[in-house]
Structure formats: structure tokens, C-alpha cells
Design an enzyme around this catalytic site. Structure first.
Site, PDB file in Angstrom:
ATOM      1  N   ASP A  81      -9.529  -3.237  -6.630  1.00 30.84           N
ATOM      2  CA  ASP A  81      -9.093  -2.654  -5.362  1.00 30.84           C
ATOM      3  C   ASP A  81      -9.989  -1.466  -5.013  1.00 30.84           C
ATOM      4  OD1 ASP A  81      -7.708  -1.259  -3.291  1.00 30.84           O
ATOM      5  OD2 ASP A  81      -5.832  -2.160  -3.921  1.00 30.84           O
ATOM      6  N   SER A 113       0.838  -1.200   0.000  1.00 34.96           N
ATOM      7  CA  SER A 113       0.000   0.000   0.000  1.00 34.96           C
ATOM      8  C   SER A 113       0.881   1.262   0.000  1.00 34.96           C
ATOM      9  CB  SER A 113      -0.951  -0.035   1.202  1.00 34.96           C
ATOM     10  OG  SER A 113      -1.972   0.924   1.077  1.00 34.96           O
ATOM     11  N   HIS A 117      -8.070  -5.051  -1.501  1.00 38.06           N
ATOM     12  CA  HIS A 117      -6.864  -4.331  -1.081  1.00 38.06           C
ATOM     13  C   HIS A 117      -6.098  -5.167  -0.075  1.00 38.06           C
ATOM     14  CE1 HIS A 117      -4.315  -0.820  -0.667  1.00 38.06           C
ATOM     15  NE2 HIS A 117      -4.411  -0.911   0.655  1.00 38.06           N
TER      16      HIS A 117
END
Length: 474
Positions: free
Chosen positions: A295, A169, A324
């Protein structure tokens, strides 16, 4: 044609793959996947060894270690510290927003990477992992100085051990930006970036576009506000505290905290300067990038398709599903596919002659100018449970201590099939770019030399299942 053969017949280049990822049937929704990994991720239970790292600016943050010996069958006999001449590969992990070494998905990655025979260390962001901020220098989405110092320290301290880095991320954004800044002058053999936001400006607009995205935006903002409250003394002095308390979105928080502390002119300036998509073209180490097209946090619109295709060092892998940082696979959803994919890629790279070696050059210092500007300064912060009061400022480099987590033996490994012979790519389809390049080879472009190499590598792939990731990079 088998996918591995198609890769072999393609000249050296970056590849895009749209391959089949078999999601857990009852977790097919990206929102279910994303929520499940955070609240019901069922992570392995183990004990970290904590090392306090002192940055050059006076900041302190935690390096949490899990050695291969800690998860081996003879773990009770191997509680000794890591020696400086240990050649066991080291994997450095950079967590995402609101994450630290205790996050469920992080524990999955750490544990199963250590089970593969690697020593793993999580470089927690400042103020996370139970360690308070001790300087006025905070991290943000483009803050690469902490990663740079940790990599330099590990390279000097354990010079015999190959270094690999995995970012997730926001951590993936930081990692790619760092690799782009350093170019060839980086002591990293290979890397992987999972679910990177890529373009922060596009992501900022995406996350407030629809109601479901606004829920994610609001949830992350609440986390950032909770973190800021733990450090109210510093934020009251450095930022707009009233604005932080009234923030309704990440953009609001960045306006009242990140830009003021980091001396960014505007929020858009901060997003543009810190987006890793601007640095992917300068990456000089083998890099696997994994993104899910569904996502719900980091939109597919921000993926730098052309830039990844143009860089021969980058392998861009996208899946239709995954959410995600989830990618649950199997009927029971016991494994995270991306963890297995990253481990296979790094293992194949380690067994190959294609690991990157550092090439020092005086002209390669793109980060030096950026460090003195507003790019690498600012409080893009995370929140986590278990925060403690400020720690002492004594230097304890190299001191590794046990954390308070309980330890149980987890011997199981992911055994979920994802296509023929457990190759993640074998059940997929070749992208148009790969087809075009393959056609060029058939038309006579370097047909003799590349054909011999291709046949040799194909024999290698038949002997080692993990080599498919190496072939993708080649």
C-alpha cells in the site's frame, strides 16, 4: 494440508494470513493499482436514494441508500421505501479520505453488496456528497460521533435487520476506533476494515519519506485545500486560513485546521489519540481487516500485528500486492478482490451463530470521556466534485429522495478465481501463529472437544464455499 483444514485444527484465536492474491498482470504496480481505481475504475452505474441525516449538534450529512430490490431483476417493480419491519441485513459503509458515495471503489462495494441480497447505506462524511457543513463541528480521522449516531438510528428504526459496517481507509480507522470505544455495547453483528492507516503518526512520517509518497501527500493536501475553500467562511473564523492556503502537506493542513478547530494541543497529539491501533484490542465484534503490504498510502509498518493476533475477534488478512483500495483481479481487471472478500466474510457470518449481539453495561462507556476531550473534535476533511451551497436546516429524518444519477442494469458479478474453489485463503500459507496453535492442539490441548467441533465445521465448509471466512473467524 488444505488451508481450510489447518484453520479447523487451530484453537479459537485471531489469525494472520499471508495468502496469494492474483493481481491483474498489467496492474502489478501498487501505484498503477491505486491510480487506476480512482481514474479508470469502471464503476457500476445505479441510482442512490438519498436521506438527509440531522446530527444532534446541528450538523447535516447524507445517507445514500441502495436497496437489494434496486439491483434485482424486478427492480422496476420495487421502488417502495424500506419498511421498519424489514429483516434484510443492512450494511453501513464509512468512506475514506477524499471519498463519498460517488467514488469509483465505493460504487463497486455498494453495488455488489446489494447484489448479494443486502440493503446498503453510505454514511457520507460531513461536507461531502454535495452537502455543505451546517455547524462548527467537523469530522476528523478519529471522529466517531457521526457513526455512533447513524448506527443507533438504524438500530432503532430497523430493529429486525442485522447491522454490519464496512470502513475504508480513514473510514476504517474511524470504524475500528468506534468499535473499540463501545466494546460489547454495540448493535453491530460484524464488521470489516479495509486499508486502514492504523497508526496516524507512523503514517504521517511514511507519507513524506520518499518522493513517490510525497506526491500522494501533495495530492491529498490539494484536495483538502479545495474542500476548505468551499467552506472558507467557517475556516476563516475557526482556523488559520493563511496557513491552510500555504499548506504543502497533510500535516501542515492538520496544523492549521484540524488542531485549531478540534482543540488538539499538537499534531502528534491528534495522531496519537485518533489512531485505531490503540483501540483494536477492545473490539468485541467479528472484524475482518484487509491490508496490502505494498500500500503506497497506508504503510505496512503501522499494522498492529500483535494486537490483532491477541484479539480472538479479529481476522487480519494481508496480501503482497493490491495498492490502496484497489486489489484488481483477473486479466481484464474488472473486479476488486477486497469487495468479494468482504462480501463472502459477511455472508458467512450472517449464516452462522457467531454474529455479535449487543450487551449493555453501564461501565462500558469509554467514548463518553473522550467525546468531551479534544479527541473527537476537528476538521479532518475530504474533497469531492459536485459540492453545492448550504442546505436548509429543516429536519427531514426518514425522508429518502432519488439522486440525479442515471440508472442502468448491471447483472454481471465477479467470477475471477483466486485459488481452489474460489476460496481466497485456499491457495495461501498458514502463518507461524496458526502453526504454533495447531501444534498445541496436536500436543493434546483440548484435543477431544475441539476435534469434534472441527470435524463438524469442516463438513459445513464442504457444503458452503463462503464458510471459509466463518472458519477463519472461529
Amino acid at each position: 494440508m488444505d488451508c481450510s483444514e489447518a484453520i479447523l485444527e487451530t484453537p479459537a484465536a485471531a489469525y494472520e494470513f499471508l495468502f496469494k492474491y492474483l493481481a491483474t498482470p498489467w496492474l502489478s504496480s501498487p501505484h498503477f493499482q491505486t491510480s487506476f481505481v480512482n481514474f479508470f475504475g469502471r464503476p457500476p452505474v445505479f441510482t442512490y436514494r438519498r436521506q438527509m441525516f440531522h446530527a444532534s449538534d446541528g450538523g447535516i450529512f447524507a445517507l445514500d441508500w441502495l436497496m437489494h430490490s434496486d439491483v434485482s431483476e424486478a427492480a422496476f417493480q420495487n421502488n417502495h421505501a424500506m419498511s421498519k419491519d424489514d429483516a434484510t441485513p443492512i450494511v453501513v459503509i464509512v468512506p475514506g479520505l477524499t471519498s463519498d458515495s460517488a467514488s469509483p471503489y465505493m460504487k463497486h462495494l455498494v453495488f455488489y453488496t446489494a447484489k448479494q441480497g443486502w440493503n446498503v447505506v453510505v454514511s457520507n462524511h460531513r461536507g461531502l456528497g454535495g452537502v455543505s457543513v451546517t455547524s462548527d463541528c467537523f469530522y476528523n480521522a478519529g471522529w466517531t460521533e457521526d457513526v455512533r449516531e447513524v448506527i443507533k438510528y438504524l438500530h432503532q428504526e430497523y430493529s429486525a435487520a442485522p447491522l454490519f459496517v464496512v470502513g475504508t481507509s480513514i473510514g476504517a480507522n474511524i470504524l475500528v476506533k468506534y468499535l473499540g470505544e463501545e466494546g460489547e455495547n454495540v448493535p453491530i453483528a460484524g464488521a470489516a476494515a479495509v486499508c486502514s492507516p492504523w497508526d496516524l503518526l507512523i503514517g504521517s512520517r511514511f507519507i513524506c519519506r520518499r518522493l513517490i509518497q510525497k506526491l500522494y501527500d501533495r495530492a491529498l493536501t490539494i484536495g483538502l485545500q479545495g474542500y476548505a475553500q468551499l467552506h472558507e467562511t467557517r475556516y476563516s473564523r475557526l482556523a488559520n486560513w493563511d496557513g491552510i492556503k500555504k499548506s504543502r502537506s497533510i500535516r501542515d493542513f492538520d496544523t492549521h485546521a484540524t488542531c485549531l478547530v478540534g482543540n488538539y494541543e499538537t499534531v502528534d497529539t491528534y495522531y496519537r489519540r485518533c489512531s485505531s491501533s490503540s483501540f483494536i484490542g477492545q473490539v468485541s465484534v467479528p472484524l475482518l481487516c484487509i491490508s496490502a503490504l505494498d500500500d503506497p498510502v497506508c504503510t505496512r509498518e503501522a499494522i498492529p500485528w500483535d494486537e490483532c493476533r491477541a484479539n480472538k475477534n479479529v481476522v487480519l488478512a494481508t496480501t503482497q500486492h493490491g495498492g490502496h483500495l484497489a486489489f484488481f483481479e483477473g486479466i481484464t481487471g474488472s473486479g476488486l478482490w477486497w469487495v468479494r472478500a468482504v462480501n463472502e466474510f459477511l455472508a458467512a457470518l450472517l449464516a452462522s451463530p457467531f454474529m455479535h449481539t449487543q450487551k449493555k453495561a453501564e461501565s462500558l462507556a469509554p467514548h463518553s470521556a473522550l467525546t468531551q476531550s479534544s479527541i473527537d473534535q476537528g476538521p479532518y476533511l475530504n474533497v469531492a466534485d459536485g459540492m453545492v451551497a448550504a442546505m436548509g436546516n429543516e429536519r427531514t429524518d426518514g425522508a429518502i429522495n432519488e439522486t440525479a444519477e442515471e440508472n442502468t442494469d448491471h447483472g454481471q458479478t465477479n467470477q475471477i478465481a483466486s485459488g481452489t474453489e474460489n476460496h481466497p485463503f485456499t491457495s495461501g500459507t498458514k502463518s507461524n501463529s496458526a502453526k504454533d496453535a495447531s501444534q498445541s492442539s496436536e500436543d493434546g490441548v483440548d484435543s477431544n472437544g475441539s476435534g469434534i467441533v472441527a470435524r463438524c465445521l469442516y463438513q459445513l465448509s464442504r457444503q458452503n464455499n463462503k464458510s471459509v471466512w466463518l472458519l477463519a473467524y472461529i
